[in-house]
Scaffold this motif. Structure first.
Motif, mmCIF file in Angstrom:
data_model
loop_
_atom_site.group_PDB
_atom_site.id
_atom_site.type_symbol
_atom_site.label_atom_id
_atom_site.label_comp_id
_atom_site.label_asym_id
_atom_site.label_seq_id
_atom_site.Cartn_x
_atom_site.Cartn_y
_atom_site.Cartn_z
ATOM 1 N N CYS A 63 -7.848 7.463 0.506
ATOM 2 C CA CYS A 63 -7.067 5.742 -0.364
ATOM 3 C C CYS A 63 -6.243 6.776 -1.170
ATOM 4 C CB CYS A 63 -8.257 5.314 -1.367
ATOM 5 S SG CYS A 63 -8.894 4.071 -0.131
ATOM 6 N N GLY A 64 -5.166 7.502 -0.783
ATOM 7 C CA GLY A 64 -4.249 7.820 -1.309
ATOM 8 C C GLY A 64 -4.466 9.451 -1.551
ATOM 9 N N PRO A 117 2.159 6.799 -3.119
ATOM 10 C CA PRO A 117 2.568 7.685 -2.689
ATOM 11 C C PRO A 117 1.684 8.070 -1.346
ATOM 12 C CG PRO A 117 4.764 8.130 -3.933
ATOM 13 C CD PRO A 117 3.378 7.951 -4.182
ATOM 14 N N GLY A 118 1.114 8.263 -1.040
ATOM 15 C CA GLY A 118 -0.746 8.589 -0.091
ATOM 16 C C GLY A 118 -0.616 7.798 1.180
ATOM 17 N N LEU A 119 -1.350 8.644 2.032
ATOM 18 C CA LEU A 119 -2.471 7.545 2.716
ATOM 19 C C LEU A 119 -3.257 7.417 2.169
ATOM 20 C CD1 LEU A 119 -1.949 11.016 5.343
ATOM 21 C CD2 LEU A 119 -1.093 9.195 5.514
ATOM 22 N N PHE A 128 -2.520 4.439 6.989
ATOM 23 C CA PHE A 128 -1.014 3.461 6.264
ATOM 24 C C PHE A 128 -0.788 4.828 5.372
ATOM 25 C CE2 PHE A 128 -3.063 0.060 8.093
ATOM 26 C CZ PHE A 128 -2.317 -1.061 8.516
ATOM 27 N N GLN A 129 0.405 5.144 6.029
ATOM 28 C CA GLN A 129 1.564 5.830 4.748
ATOM 29 C C GLN A 129 1.908 4.663 4.087
ATOM 30 O OE1 GLN A 129 3.411 9.468 5.891
ATOM 31 N NE2 GLN A 129 4.309 10.095 4.311
ATOM 32 N N CYS A 130 2.095 4.672 2.461
ATOM 33 C CA CYS A 130 2.856 3.765 1.326
ATOM 34 C C CYS A 130 3.845 4.598 1.342
ATOM 35 C CB CYS A 130 1.542 2.685 0.213
ATOM 36 S SG CYS A 130 0.368 2.228 1.939
#
Length: 115
Positions: free
Chosen positions: A114-115, A61-63, A89-91
């Protein structure tokens, strides 16, 4: 073990010197280092819009910028302005995603964050 009387006397004098600083003087020094700033009104909070984007399952999880390759589909590009490849994006770890839109550090194939 007994300490020499001179050492005990030195410790007591040092303690008294340190604790003898007037409270008002100490408060004035502390206040001098504080700076009050008005909030930056140019920064606007943005909602992370669920636009159908997807991330790789198992992603931490992260950006993520598009170029980090965690985002597998950018989703509906009409929800934000600019090129999807410039968005952040936020995953989540289940492949879920939402989009914040353009982020300067993601432009021009940027990969921060990246995260």
């Amino acid at each position: 073990m007994r300490l020499p009387i001179q050492l005990l006397f030195l410790a007591a004098v040092t303690f008294l010197e340190v604790s003898a600083v007037p409270a008002a003087e100490a408060d004035a020094d502390a206040a001098a280092t504080l700076v009050r700033r008005e909030p930056d009104k140019t920064i606007k909070k943005r909602a992370c819009v669920t636009n159908g984007c997807t991330c790789r399952v198992g992603t931490s999880p992260g950006l993520y910028c598009w170029e980090c390759t965690a985002v597998t589909y950018g989703g509906d590009s009409s929800v934000h302005s600019g090129n999807v490849k410039d968005w952040v994006f936020q995953c989540n770890s289940n492949g879920g995603c939402c989009a914040y839109g353009v982020r300067d550090s993601c432009k021009n194939l940027g990969t921060n964050p990246c995260g």
